[in-house]
Design a protein around this motif. Structure first.
Motif, short mmCIF file in Angstrom:
data_model
loop_
_atom_site.label_atom_id
_atom_site.label_comp_id
_atom_site.label_asym_id
_atom_site.label_seq_id
_atom_site.Cartn_x
_atom_site.Cartn_y
_atom_site.Cartn_z
N LEU A 4 -46.48 8.90 40.09
CA LEU A 4 -47.88 9.31 40.00
C LEU A 4 -48.50 8.59 38.81
N LEU A 5 -49.53 7.81 39.06
CA LEU A 5 -50.24 7.09 38.01
C LEU A 5 -51.57 7.78 37.77
N VAL A 6 -51.79 8.24 36.54
CA VAL A 6 -53.03 8.91 36.15
C VAL A 6 -53.76 7.98 35.18
N GLU A 7 -54.75 7.27 35.70
CA GLU A 7 -55.44 6.23 34.92
C GLU A 7 -56.84 6.02 35.50
N ASP A 8 -57.87 6.09 34.65
CA ASP A 8 -59.24 5.97 35.15
C ASP A 8 -59.77 4.53 35.14
N ILE A 48 -44.16 10.21 36.07
CA ILE A 48 -45.61 10.24 35.92
C ILE A 48 -46.01 9.31 34.80
N LEU A 49 -46.97 8.43 35.07
CA LEU A 49 -47.56 7.56 34.06
C LEU A 49 -48.93 8.14 33.74
N LEU A 50 -49.14 8.54 32.50
CA LEU A 50 -50.30 9.36 32.14
C LEU A 50 -51.16 8.72 31.07
N ASP A 51 -52.40 8.41 31.43
CA ASP A 51 -53.39 7.97 30.45
C ASP A 51 -53.87 9.20 29.67
N ILE A 52 -54.36 8.99 28.46
CA ILE A 52 -54.80 10.11 27.63
C ILE A 52 -56.29 10.38 27.77
N MET A 53 -57.09 9.34 27.68
CA MET A 53 -58.55 9.50 27.74
C MET A 53 -59.00 9.42 29.20
#
Length: 221
Positions: A4-8, A48-53
């Motif tokens: 799961l990639l969480v990146e905007d 999970i790869l998680l961006d912060i902002m």
């Protein structure tokens, strides 16, 4: 493996997804915390790869909630923050590793492999069962002295089964692990991959057993 990639940042997300998919992984992408939470509630992920902002908040709140729910899926944080205190706080919240932006994609892939090996409890990804040896990183299957070439999803299906011999996997579970959320998958597709894998394992000491109405199980003769 399913990520799961969480990146905007869409450009960065597409680049990361493309590299991971080249390695044979399945990638679901969320660009905000709300979507990431929905993915985690309905699917199983290896990493999970998680961006912060993120547009709807700080990724650390997702990480905090993720760990509070006793979810042990490994998390690698992607962050532009390079201060030691920031990195320490993320590790204390439950991150397994972090990568500072901008980063080299090969470094990210190496960190993913390292975290997954630690999660599996061994330093080497090679798995042996009976006369079958599977090296998922090298994409190589050996049955005795014979090297067998597998297609990507055949390889990932065997990796899933061989790491949990005796465990029953439903067709829905296999589809969830082998395909991304956006892909339209029928039960027939799973049957096709099971059939192909059975043929590859014909000379091995392993067999895939069909449990009618339940799914499939890898057995060691």
């Amino acid at each position: 493996m399913k990520f799961l990639l969480v990146e905007d940042n869409m450009e960065l997300a597409q680049a990361i997804s493309a590299r991971l998919q080249m390695d044979g992984h399945v990638v679901d992408h969320a660009n905000k915390i709300e979507d990431a939470s929905a993915f985690v509630e309905t699917g199983d992920y290896d990493l999970i790869l998680l961006d912060i902002m993120l547009p709807d908040g700080d990724g650390r709140s997702f990480l905090r909630q993720h760990r509070a729910g006793k979810n042990d899926t490994p998390v690698i944080v992607l962050t532009a923050r390079s201060q030691v205190s920031d990195r320490i706080s993320m590790l204390d919240l439950g991150a397994d590793d972090y990568v500072t932006k901008p980063f080299d994609h090969e470094e990210l892939q190496a960190r993913c492999r390292a975290v997954l090996r630690r999660k599996a409890g061994h330093a080497q990804p090679v798995v042996q069962l009976g006369n079958v040896v599977l090296d998922p990183v090298a994409g190589q299957l050996r049955i005795g002295d014979q090297v067998v070439t597998l297609r990507n999803r055949e390889l990932r299906l065997l990796e899933l089964l061989i790491n949990a011999p005796g465990q029953i996997f439903s067709k829905a579970k296999l589809a969830d692990r082998l395909f991304s959320y956006d892909e339209d998958v029928s039960e027939n597709a799973i049957e096709v991959y099971i059939g192909r894998l059975r043929r590859h394992l014909g000379a091995s000491s392993l067999q895939i057993t069909t449990l009618r109405g339940l799914g499939y199980r890898l057995d060691h003769a």
